[in-house]
Design a protein around this motif. Sequence first.
Motif, short mmCIF file in Angstrom:
data_model
loop_
_atom_site.label_atom_id
_atom_site.label_comp_id
_atom_site.label_asym_id
_atom_site.label_seq_id
_atom_site.Cartn_x
_atom_site.Cartn_y
_atom_site.Cartn_z
N ALA A 187 0.82 -1.21 0.00
CA ALA A 187 0.00 0.00 0.00
C ALA A 187 0.85 1.26 0.00
CB ALA A 187 -0.91 -0.01 1.22
N ASP A 188 2.15 1.10 -0.20
CA ASP A 188 3.04 2.25 -0.25
C ASP A 188 4.21 1.93 -1.17
OD1 ASP A 188 4.54 0.45 1.23
OD2 ASP A 188 4.29 1.50 3.13
N GLY A 189 5.14 2.85 -1.29
CA GLY A 189 6.28 2.64 -2.16
C GLY A 189 5.92 2.81 -3.64
N ILE A 190 6.93 2.62 -4.49
CA ILE A 190 6.76 2.81 -5.93
C ILE A 190 6.78 1.45 -6.62
CG2 ILE A 190 7.66 3.92 -8.01
CD1 ILE A 190 8.99 5.96 -6.23
N PRO A 191 5.66 1.01 -7.20
CA PRO A 191 5.62 -0.26 -7.92
C PRO A 191 6.33 -0.15 -9.26
CG PRO A 191 3.51 0.84 -8.08
CD PRO A 191 4.35 1.69 -7.19
N ASP A 192 6.80 -1.27 -9.79
CA ASP A 192 7.61 -1.23 -11.01
C ASP A 192 6.83 -0.67 -12.21
OD1 ASP A 192 5.97 -3.41 -11.67
OD2 ASP A 192 7.55 -4.88 -11.30
N TYR A 193 5.51 -0.78 -12.22
CA TYR A 193 4.76 -0.26 -13.36
C TYR A 193 4.80 1.27 -13.41
CZ TYR A 193 0.90 0.45 -9.98
OH TYR A 193 0.14 0.84 -8.90
N ALA A 194 5.22 1.91 -12.30
CA ALA A 194 5.29 3.37 -12.26
C ALA A 194 6.71 3.88 -12.48
CB ALA A 194 4.77 3.88 -10.92
N PHE A 195 7.68 2.98 -12.72
CA PHE A 195 9.06 3.43 -12.93
C PHE A 195 9.20 4.25 -14.21
CE2 PHE A 195 11.26 -0.34 -10.54
CZ PHE A 195 10.66 0.07 -9.37
N GLY A 196 8.35 3.96 -15.19
CA GLY A 196 8.55 4.54 -16.51
C GLY A 196 9.63 3.79 -17.26
N PRO A 197 9.85 4.12 -18.53
CA PRO A 197 10.88 3.43 -19.31
C PRO A 197 12.28 3.84 -18.86
CG PRO A 197 9.92 5.21 -20.59
CD PRO A 197 9.12 5.13 -19.32
N ARG A 198 13.23 2.96 -19.12
CA ARG A 198 14.63 3.30 -18.86
C ARG A 198 15.08 4.34 -19.88
NH1 ARG A 198 18.22 0.43 -15.93
NH2 ARG A 198 16.87 -1.40 -15.94
N LYS A 199 15.80 5.35 -19.40
CA LYS A 199 16.21 6.43 -20.30
C LYS A 199 17.31 5.96 -21.24
CE LYS A 199 18.58 10.21 -19.08
NZ LYS A 199 18.89 11.56 -18.52
N ARG A 200 17.02 6.06 -22.55
CA ARG A 200 17.99 5.69 -23.57
C ARG A 200 18.77 6.90 -24.05
NH1 ARG A 200 14.69 2.80 -27.30
NH2 ARG A 200 14.01 4.84 -28.05
N GLY A 201 18.12 8.05 -24.07
CA GLY A 201 18.75 9.28 -24.50
C GLY A 201 17.95 10.46 -24.01
N GLY A 202 18.50 11.67 -24.22
CA GLY A 202 17.84 12.89 -23.77
C GLY A 202 18.48 13.42 -22.50
N LYS A 203 18.06 14.62 -22.10
CA LYS A 203 18.66 15.29 -20.96
C LYS A 203 17.74 15.40 -19.74
CE LYS A 203 21.78 18.12 -23.78
NZ LYS A 203 22.23 19.50 -24.10
N ALA A 204 16.54 14.86 -19.83
CA ALA A 204 15.64 14.94 -18.68
C ALA A 204 16.25 14.23 -17.49
CB ALA A 204 14.28 14.32 -19.04
N PRO A 205 16.19 14.83 -16.30
CA PRO A 205 16.83 14.25 -15.11
C PRO A 205 15.97 13.15 -14.49
CG PRO A 205 15.80 16.32 -14.53
CD PRO A 205 15.57 16.15 -16.01
N MET A 206 16.06 11.95 -15.04
CA MET A 206 15.21 10.85 -14.62
C MET A 206 15.97 9.89 -13.70
SD MET A 206 12.62 11.89 -16.17
CE MET A 206 11.56 10.59 -15.54
N ARG A 207 15.42 9.64 -12.52
CA ARG A 207 15.98 8.63 -11.62
C ARG A 207 15.52 7.25 -12.09
NH1 ARG A 207 17.31 8.49 -5.94
NH2 ARG A 207 16.39 10.56 -5.61
N ASP A 208 16.44 6.31 -12.14
CA ASP A 208 16.07 4.95 -12.50
C ASP A 208 15.80 4.19 -11.20
OD1 ASP A 208 15.68 2.42 -13.43
OD2 ASP A 208 17.45 2.38 -14.72
N PHE A 209 14.52 4.03 -10.87
CA PHE A 209 14.16 3.39 -9.62
C PHE A 209 14.48 1.90 -9.60
CE2 PHE A 209 11.68 7.27 -9.24
CZ PHE A 209 11.82 7.57 -7.90
N ALA A 210 14.73 1.31 -10.76
CA ALA A 210 15.07 -0.10 -10.79
C ALA A 210 16.53 -0.33 -10.45
CB ALA A 210 14.77 -0.68 -12.17
N GLY A 211 17.38 0.68 -10.66
CA GLY A 211 18.81 0.48 -10.44
C GLY A 211 19.35 -0.58 -11.39
#
Length: 317
Positions: A187-211
Amino acid sequence: MVYDAVAAPSMHNAQPWRFRYFQGSRTFHLRADFDRVMPHSDPDARALHLGCGAALLNLRTAVVHEGWYPAIRLLPDPADPALVATVRLTDGAGGESDLAALYPAIHRRHSSRFPFEETEIPESVRTALSDAADREGATLSFPGPWHQQEVLELVQEAERRNITDAGSDDDLAQWTRIDAPSVNTAADGIPDYAFGPRKRGGKAPMRDFAGTRPVAGRDSADFEQSPQLALLSTTDDHPADWLRAGQAMERVLLLATLEGLSGSFATQALEWADLRWPLRDPVTGRGHTQMVLRLGYGPGGPTTPRRPVPEVLDIEP
């Protein structure tokens, strides 16, 4: 009203709050749940207070929506720092009536970790968002090219540190859900479906929650080359300022949602004391940056879990 309040964002969706409602005085107590602080990423509980502030703004909005006026006191008891705010319901919406317009966005607002369009946010919308932050005693600024590049470099430095930092990894491991059983039941935390795609390119500052952990079926994508960032800051840097910043953050995000914008957070540099300070306005050298927002036109994020209201609300006579 508490159901609406807990739709607020919080660091890693830890939901660090509890509510108590006193029927006789028609008063809510909003309490910080310090058991949900990030010991490494948020040792001073600054981000925890931002999350509580966001929940407080939602509560105020819900109170006005129900036809009451929320009389608020921040940190009313110096001997009880967990009591971050009281909200007493009084007759008439009064000066808070403009919050009612934000109510439809409460359950539409979700963090979006997907690529946004390169379409520039109109100046009129930026001004409205800055005014929303100002209403809550904070400042929202959109950095120019030089300052934005500095912000992106600070985020990148934080990301490099996090790769080899055991404490950061421990915080993420505690609050991210990758294995199927916890994704479906937590009921808390960030589920994997909300991680978004892994960043392949671009400059947006995206944290990769999957590590380094694999996520089945997760795609990669190119993100914005020209991300649109906004810095939320306060003049001082104390718990009351953090609570004001959290309210300003949520007010900005609700208005952004109504304006058709999506948003996410870039907190990496804020988690390192020596990287947070250079985020401030380079011209004036003043202010304490409390949040870095990434805004833009793009897909909304998915709904993430929330603790059931009975787990976070006690009702007293």
